[in-house]
Scaffold this motif. Structure first.
Motif, PDB file in Angstrom:
ATOM      1  N   ARG A 203      50.961  49.293  37.690  1.00 52.87           N
ATOM      2  CA  ARG A 203      50.151  49.106  36.489  1.00 52.87           C
ATOM      3  C   ARG A 203      48.941  48.215  36.774  1.00 52.87           C
ATOM      4  NH1 ARG A 203      52.023  49.821  31.437  1.00 52.87           N
ATOM      5  NH2 ARG A 203      54.175  49.435  32.038  1.00 52.87           N
ATOM      6  N   GLU A 204      49.184  47.157  37.549  1.00 54.98           N
ATOM      7  CA  GLU A 204      48.064  46.266  37.892  1.00 54.98           C
ATOM      8  C   GLU A 204      46.989  47.008  38.664  1.00 54.98           C
ATOM      9  OE1 GLU A 204      50.807  42.223  38.313  1.00 54.98           O
ATOM     10  OE2 GLU A 204      49.943  43.178  40.081  1.00 54.98           O
ATOM     11  N   HIS A 205      47.426  47.848  39.608  1.00 52.23           N
ATOM     12  CA  HIS A 205      46.434  48.574  40.405  1.00 52.23           C
ATOM     13  C   HIS A 205      45.610  49.500  39.519  1.00 52.23           C
ATOM     14  CE1 HIS A 205      44.628  50.255  43.995  1.00 52.23           C
ATOM     15  NE2 HIS A 205      44.728  51.429  43.388  1.00 52.23           N
TER      16      HIS A 205
ATOM     17  N   GLU B  17      52.398  42.072  33.407  1.00 51.33           N
ATOM     18  CA  GLU B  17      52.498  40.869  34.205  1.00 51.33           C
ATOM     19  C   GLU B  17      51.854  39.698  33.478  1.00 51.33           C
ATOM     20  OE1 GLU B  17      48.955  42.635  34.302  1.00 51.33           O
ATOM     21  OE2 GLU B  17      50.832  43.558  34.778  1.00 51.33           O
TER      22      GLU B  17
ATOM     23  N   GLY C 234      37.837  42.710  37.243  1.00 51.17           N
ATOM     24  CA  GLY C 234      38.809  43.432  38.055  1.00 51.17           C
ATOM     25  C   GLY C 234      38.812  42.966  39.504  1.00 51.17           C
TER      26      GLY C 234
ATOM     27  N   ARG D 224      45.051  49.151  36.367  1.00 51.98           N
ATOM     28  CA  ARG D 224      44.148  48.352  35.521  1.00 51.98           C
ATOM     29  C   ARG D 224      42.926  47.903  36.326  1.00 51.98           C
ATOM     30  NH1 ARG D 224      47.163  44.020  33.228  1.00 51.98           N
ATOM     31  NH2 ARG D 224      47.835  45.593  31.754  1.00 51.98           N
ATOM     32  N   TYR D 225      43.176  47.568  37.606  1.00 51.18           N
ATOM     33  CA  TYR D 225      42.045  47.199  38.480  1.00 51.18           C
ATOM     34  C   TYR D 225      41.047  48.349  38.572  1.00 51.18           C
ATOM     35  CZ  TYR D 225      39.743  46.842  43.071  1.00 51.18           C
ATOM     36  OH  TYR D 225      38.826  46.855  44.086  1.00 51.18           O
ATOM     37  N   VAL D 226      41.567  49.562  38.806  1.00 55.53           N
ATOM     38  CA  VAL D 226      40.664  50.719  38.936  1.00 55.53           C
ATOM     39  C   VAL D 226      39.955  50.978  37.605  1.00 55.53           C
ATOM     40  CG1 VAL D 226      40.535  53.183  39.444  1.00 55.53           C
ATOM     41  CG2 VAL D 226      42.064  51.731  40.766  1.00 55.53           C
TER      42      VAL D 226
ATOM     43  N   ASP E  19      39.826  47.065  28.366  1.00 56.51           N
ATOM     44  CA  ASP E  19      41.256  46.881  28.651  1.00 56.51           C
ATOM     45  C   ASP E  19      42.163  47.596  27.653  1.00 56.51           C
ATOM     46  OD1 ASP E  19      40.922  45.541  30.955  1.00 56.51           O
ATOM     47  OD2 ASP E  19      41.454  43.546  30.198  1.00 56.51           O
TER      48      ASP E  19
ATOM     49  N   LEU F 108      49.926  44.617  44.570  1.00 54.98           N
ATOM     50  CA  LEU F 108      49.884  44.766  43.122  1.00 54.98           C
ATOM     51  C   LEU F 108      51.010  45.673  42.639  1.00 54.98           C
ATOM     52  CD1 LEU F 108      46.057  45.336  42.484  1.00 54.98           C
ATOM     53  CD2 LEU F 108      47.300  43.187  42.709  1.00 54.98           C
TER      54      LEU F 108
ATOM     55  N   GLN G 159      33.596  44.179  33.140  1.00 56.83           N
ATOM     56  CA  GLN G 159      34.966  44.522  33.496  1.00 56.83           C
ATOM     57  C   GLN G 159      35.151  44.629  35.014  1.00 56.83           C
ATOM     58  OE1 GLN G 159      36.989  43.897  30.941  1.00 56.83           O
ATOM     59  NE2 GLN G 159      37.991  45.882  31.016  1.00 56.83           N
ATOM     60  N   GLY G 160      34.153  45.176  35.684  1.00 56.08           N
ATOM     61  CA  GLY G 160      34.249  45.339  37.137  1.00 56.08           C
ATOM     62  C   GLY G 160      34.381  43.996  37.835  1.00 56.08           C
TER      63      GLY G 160
ATOM     64  N   ALA H 108      33.531  53.911  42.261  1.00 51.91           N
ATOM     65  CA  ALA H 108      33.713  53.436  40.885  1.00 51.91           C
ATOM     66  C   ALA H 108      32.358  53.025  40.298  1.00 51.91           C
ATOM     67  CB  ALA H 108      34.682  52.262  40.858  1.00 51.91           C
ATOM     68  N   ARG H 109      32.341  52.865  38.994  1.00 50.86           N
ATOM     69  CA  ARG H 109      31.075  52.501  38.340  1.00 50.86           C
ATOM     70  C   ARG H 109      30.617  51.097  38.703  1.00 50.86           C
ATOM     71  NH1 ARG H 109      30.827  53.503  32.081  1.00 50.86           N
ATOM     72  NH2 ARG H 109      28.722  52.783  32.447  1.00 50.86           N
ATOM     73  N   ALA H 110      31.584  50.234  39.018  1.00 53.05           N
ATOM     74  CA  ALA H 110      31.203  48.855  39.375  1.00 53.05           C
ATOM     75  C   ALA H 110      30.210  48.903  40.530  1.00 53.05           C
ATOM     76  CB  ALA H 110      32.448  48.070  39.772  1.00 53.05           C
TER      77      ALA H 110
ATOM     78  N   ARG I  57      39.170  48.826  35.396  1.00 55.72           N
ATOM     79  CA  ARG I  57      38.114  47.830  35.234  1.00 55.72           C
ATOM     80  C   ARG I  57      36.904  48.163  36.111  1.00 55.72           C
ATOM     81  NH1 ARG I  57      42.122  42.558  34.996  1.00 55.72           N
ATOM     82  NH2 ARG I  57      42.320  42.523  32.728  1.00 55.72           N
ATOM     83  N   LEU I  58      37.187  48.664  37.323  1.00 55.96           N
ATOM     84  CA  LEU I  58      36.067  49.070  38.178  1.00 55.96           C
ATOM     85  C   LEU I  58      35.247  50.162  37.498  1.00 55.96           C
ATOM     86  CD1 LEU I  58      37.573  49.255  41.796  1.00 55.96           C
ATOM     87  CD2 LEU I  58      36.162  47.453  40.817  1.00 55.96           C
ATOM     88  N   HIS I  59      35.917  50.953  36.654  1.00 57.46           N
ATOM     89  CA  HIS I  59      35.198  52.015  35.937  1.00 57.46           C
ATOM     90  C   HIS I  59      34.695  51.514  34.585  1.00 57.46           C
ATOM     91  CE1 HIS I  59      35.590  55.388  38.653  1.00 57.46           C
ATOM     92  NE2 HIS I  59      36.849  55.053  38.882  1.00 57.46           N
ATOM     93  N   GLU I  60      34.789  50.218  34.353  1.00 59.14           N
ATOM     94  CA  GLU I  60      34.245  49.609  33.130  1.00 59.14           C
ATOM     95  C   GLU I  60      34.941  50.105  31.868  1.00 59.14           C
ATOM     96  OE1 GLU I  60      31.118  47.337  32.901  1.00 59.14           O
ATOM     97  OE2 GLU I  60      32.275  46.955  34.702  1.00 59.14           O
TER      98      GLU I  60
ATOM     99  N   ARG J 142      50.082  36.499  46.203  1.00 57.92           N
ATOM    100  CA  ARG J 142      51.305  37.205  46.610  1.00 57.92           C
ATOM    101  C   ARG J 142      51.396  37.409  48.114  1.00 57.92           C
ATOM    102  NH1 ARG J 142      51.224  41.559  41.731  1.00 57.92           N
ATOM    103  NH2 ARG J 142      51.554  40.037  40.057  1.00 57.92           N
TER     104      ARG J 142
ATOM    105  N   THR K 144      41.972  40.708  40.943  1.00 62.03           N
ATOM    106  CA  THR K 144      42.740  41.369  42.000  1.00 62.03           C
ATOM    107  C   THR K 144      42.721  40.551  43.293  1.00 62.03           C
ATOM    108  OG1 THR K 144      42.322  43.539  41.049  1.00 62.03           O
ATOM    109  CG2 THR K 144      42.905  43.483  43.376  1.00 62.03           C
TER     110      THR K 144
END
Lengths: 254, 541
Positions: free
Chosen positions: A95-97, B278, B299, A99-101, A109, A92, B295-296, B376-378, A103-106, B310, B303
């Motif tokens: 920035r993508e990474h 991106e 994500g 954003r992933y984290v 965006d 990733l 969101q989780g 993480a919260r997810a 999202r994991l924290h809800e 890639r 990902t």
């Protein structure tokens, strides 16, 4: 009197016969930077994992931000953790990474995007944010790891070697960031072998050796323990309390 | 070292299977060689033409392998910064060329040895072995010396071109599919026929002369043999020089940074005005957002898919069963007839691939980022949902369309084909859920080497075996109950191959399926709950 941000009581972790952490008890007030020192393999990382609910204790208990470490679901939004090796996906972009984290924290965006931009700018990574992490230097990966650990604005942050691999400017930014945490009443458990950083930032220093907390006090008091003049430094104190013939079962009070 | 070798269990298994195949083929090669030798001894030089073709094809194959080695990870330097500051590039490049040549030597030597020992036995003289050994050396030296620098030059080209760098995963997939299509779908002879004029002309034809020049009665030209030897001797220094130049071109390239921002203006803003790094992943998130409520989940799903695109070699194991499908697809193309089992094969593969791709090792593939996921919260539900979505969103529709099209193509009525297509959607999604349960129960964290510096973390053997078995039973049971043609096919297969004198009637098969399907339906929510609970409770010990 408010509850401590981190409170551990007799925290113990055994792997078979081997004791990684033994009867560890500590109390870190809210908004304090707690320097956590120890030789390699002393039990620092295991302690951090216990306090972030990544590892289950064999015995003892702990609360972080008022939540028991047995309740990981409730704990997650209150803690941020940066392991010694930055946990990033090489495929990733930075920035993508992040954003992933996020999202994991809800985090929504739109909110996350602004926060990510701010943090990237603060850590001087904005220009490289859209490059894949596989092209990053160690220091850049570390910065991404730190941003990921604090992106959800946690109450308690666990940082394992946050300044290793950073250039002087980035290390300065990291130290300022940690200092700013304390100003915002964020509690930091800071593990580092860069003792001047701990000396500069920590309100209290705990030294762990062979899984036991062998010393705990303010940096100044620890330094006075080994020298009575102004020449004492934290390195000398660290070497003194972690001497092989000086490991005791009780924390040393200076 | 031993532990490292043991950790490469997947490759060790493949090596063991490949070795068995080779051991089975060697006696065949020996037998063919012996027949040719007998013919030469009786004064019939006819087999020489076939030997010539085989030798020329071996050269072409070795050349192609050398190109692949150069363009792939075998054209890269381990610890590049350290190595290239200790030794000059010419030493490193020459060393790599030599290493690769030695590495391929056994692949040539073993089959050629079997064939030429056969010829020697047939002729009744050890002399053919000299020619055989000489031609192996000539093929190896010349094909590697000429092919390897071509591969390195291509590597440099890709590294310098943003367009080629971006297309690399797609190009790699095309090459792999084309290779297996040629090798496993019976097209090798078509390709050989197409290039036969070049194979039968010098200089490639000279290799046959070199191979047979010491074989009595083969009628090989001494001049041709000398020409082959001379060209090989010339090719080695020229190829080595070219290798050094091409290696420098590849290694010194200022690699196009793998930026995913392709539509930014001078201020670094995207065309839409949103600071979004991106475009591809953003479009992907928009699509996944339709089915992801949390969101989780979004994500995790996005990902997983971006990483797979890639670094597609992470999913190399998912593609392996497609080798079995190539002859079927080839047969469909050639005859225009779709076999009756094709829709169920498509469904089985789709469901299996959906499970193996992501959910079957949903914890292990996190690697060093597992602490991030767990702190993480997810929660477990989002982690499981994300992996199931990542697998099902791309694979379920494709599988459904393929299964329905195969059903229609194999003569089933349209409503029946539609039912099969619908079933495929359900089975793929259910398969991904079952895989999540097994993957969470039996995670695997040890990676295996996929190519030089890259690793993949395949599912554990227990998860892999259990899931494959469950999917085979599930699709077979559903097929038996839903499709009369398939029922008859499975019955015929079981009647033929059941061991120990066991037999089953069509009614018995239906009864077994009637019992199996509800049990498997129940297994889906059980697997889901198991996966969620395992992720929620998982600790790094």
């Amino acid at each position: 009197m408010t509850d401590p941000a981190i409170a551990a009581d007799g925290l113990t972790k055994r792997y078979g016969e081997e004791v990684a952490v033994s009867e560890l008890s500590l109390s870190v007030p809210e908004g304090e930077v707690y320097g956590f020192l120890g030789p390699n393999g002393a039990g620092k990382t295991t302690t951090m994992r216990l306090l972030t609910a990544l590892t289950r204790p064999t015995d003892g208990s702990a609360t972080v931000a008022g939540v028991s470490v047995a309740d990981r679901a409730s704990l997650t939004e209150r803690v941020g953790y940066l392991p010694a090796d930055p946990p990033v996906f090489d495929e990733l972009t930075g920035r993508e990474h992040l954003r992933y984290v996020a999202r994991l924290h809800e985090l929504p965006d739109d909110d996350a995007a602004g926060r990510i931009d701010d943090l990237l700018a603060r850590f001087d990574l904005a220009a490289d944010a859209d490059r894949r992490i596989e092209t990053y230097s160690t220091g850049m990966e570390k910065k991404i790891g730190v941003i990921a650990a604090i992106i959800h604005d946690p109450a308690v942050v666990f940082l394992d070697e946050p300044t290793s691999g950073l250039d002087p400017r980035a290390a300065r930014t990291m130290r300022d960031t940690i200092a700013a945490f304390a100003d915002r009443d964020v509690t930091v458990l800071l593990s580092s072998h860069v003792l001047p950083v701990v000396d500069e930032l920590a309100d209290t220093v705990g030294v762990i050796d062979d899984g036991e907390l062998v010393a705990e006090d303010t940096p100044e008091a620890l330094k006075r323990r080994v020298r009575t003049d102004d020449e004492a430094d934290l390195e000398t104190a660290f070497l003194d309390v972690t001497r092989e013939d000086d490991v005791t079962s009780n924390p040393v009070e200076a | 070292m031993l532990r490292r070798i043991r950790s490469q269990d997947v490759w060790l298994a493949l090596v063991a299977v490949s070795s068995l195949v080779v051991l089975a083929v060697l006696p065949v090669l020996f037998g063919i060689g012996q027949d040719w030798g007998t013919a030469f001894a009786s004064g019939d030089p006819t087999p020489a033409a076939t030997v010539g073709t085989a030798v020329a094809v071996a050269w072409l194959f070795q050349f192609a392998m050398a190109v692949v080695a150069g363009v792939g990870s075998y054209g890269e330097v381990d610890n590049e910064a350290g190595m290239l500051t200790i030794r000059p590039p010419k030493d490193v490049a020459g060393g790599l060329l030599l290493t690769n040549a030695v590495g391929y030597a056994l692949y040539l030597l073993v089959p050629f040895a079997a064939g030429f020992v056969g010829i020697a036995v047939g002729v009744g003289s050890p002399l053919p072995l000299v020619g055989g050994l000489a031609v192996v050396g000539a093929i190896l030296a010349s094909a590697m010396a000429l092919g390897y620098p071509v591969g390195l030059a291509l590597k440099g080209l890709v590294r310098r071109s943003a367009w080629l760098s971006r297309l690399k995963p797609v190009l790699g997939a095309v090459v792999v599919v084309a290779y297996f299509w040629v090798m496993f779908a019976g097209h090798l002879f078509t390709v050989v026929d197409a290039v036969r004029p070049a194979l039968e002309r010098p200089p490639l034809a000279w290799l046959a002369d070199l191979a047979l020049v010491t074989t009595p009665g083969a009628g090989a030209s001494t001049v041709g043999a000398a020409g082959a030897l001379a060209l090989s001797l010339v090719a080695v220094p020229l190829g080595t020089l070219a290798t050094v130049r091409a290696a420098t071109y590849a290694w010194d390239a200022d690699r196009v940074q793998a930026s995913e921002r392709d539509d930014t203006d001078a201020d670094g803003r995207t065309a839409t005005g949103v600071s979004d790094g991106e475009s591809g992943p953003t479009r992907l998130s928009a699509v996944l957002g339709i089915v992801c409520r949390r969101q989780g989940t979004l994500g995790v799903a996005s990902t997983a898919l971006v990483r797979a695109y890639r670094a597609p070699l992470q999913l190399v194991f998912v593609a392996a069963p497609l080798l079995f499908a190539l002859p079927m697809v080839d047969g469909i193309v050639a005859t225009g007839t779709v076999p009756s089992y094709a829709p169920w094969f498509a469904m089985l593969y789709g469901a299996w691939a959906a499970g193996v791709a992501f959910p079957l090792n949903l914890l292990g593939t996190q690697g060093g980022t597992l602490p991030t996921l767990l702190t993480a919260r997810a929660d477990g539900r989002q982690v499981v949902h994300g992996h199931v979505v990542a697998a099902a969103v791309p694979l379920a529709p494709v599988t459904a369309v393929l299964a329905a099209a195969a059903a229609a193509g194999s003569g089933r009525a349209t409503p029946e084909a539609a039912v099969i297509g619908g079933l495929a959607l359900v089975v793929v999604a259910a398969g991904a859920v079952v895989a999540a349960g097994l993957g969470a129960l039996f995670p695997r964290f040890e990676g295996i080497d996929v190519t030089g510096g890259r690793t993949a973390t395949p599912p554990s053997k227990a998860a892999f075996a259990l899931f494959s078995l469950l999917m085979a039973i599930a699709v077979t049971a559903v097929g038996v109950l839903a499709d009369e043609v398939y029922r008859a096919l499975i019955h015929a297969l079981l009647t033929e191959y059941l061991p120990f004198g066991l037999s089953v009637t069509v009614d018995g098969l239906e009864t077994l399926s009637t019992v199996a399907v509800p049990a498997l339906v129940v297994a889906v929510p059980v697997a889901y709950l198991l996966a969620v609970r395992r992720v929620d409770d998982y600790r790094i010990e």
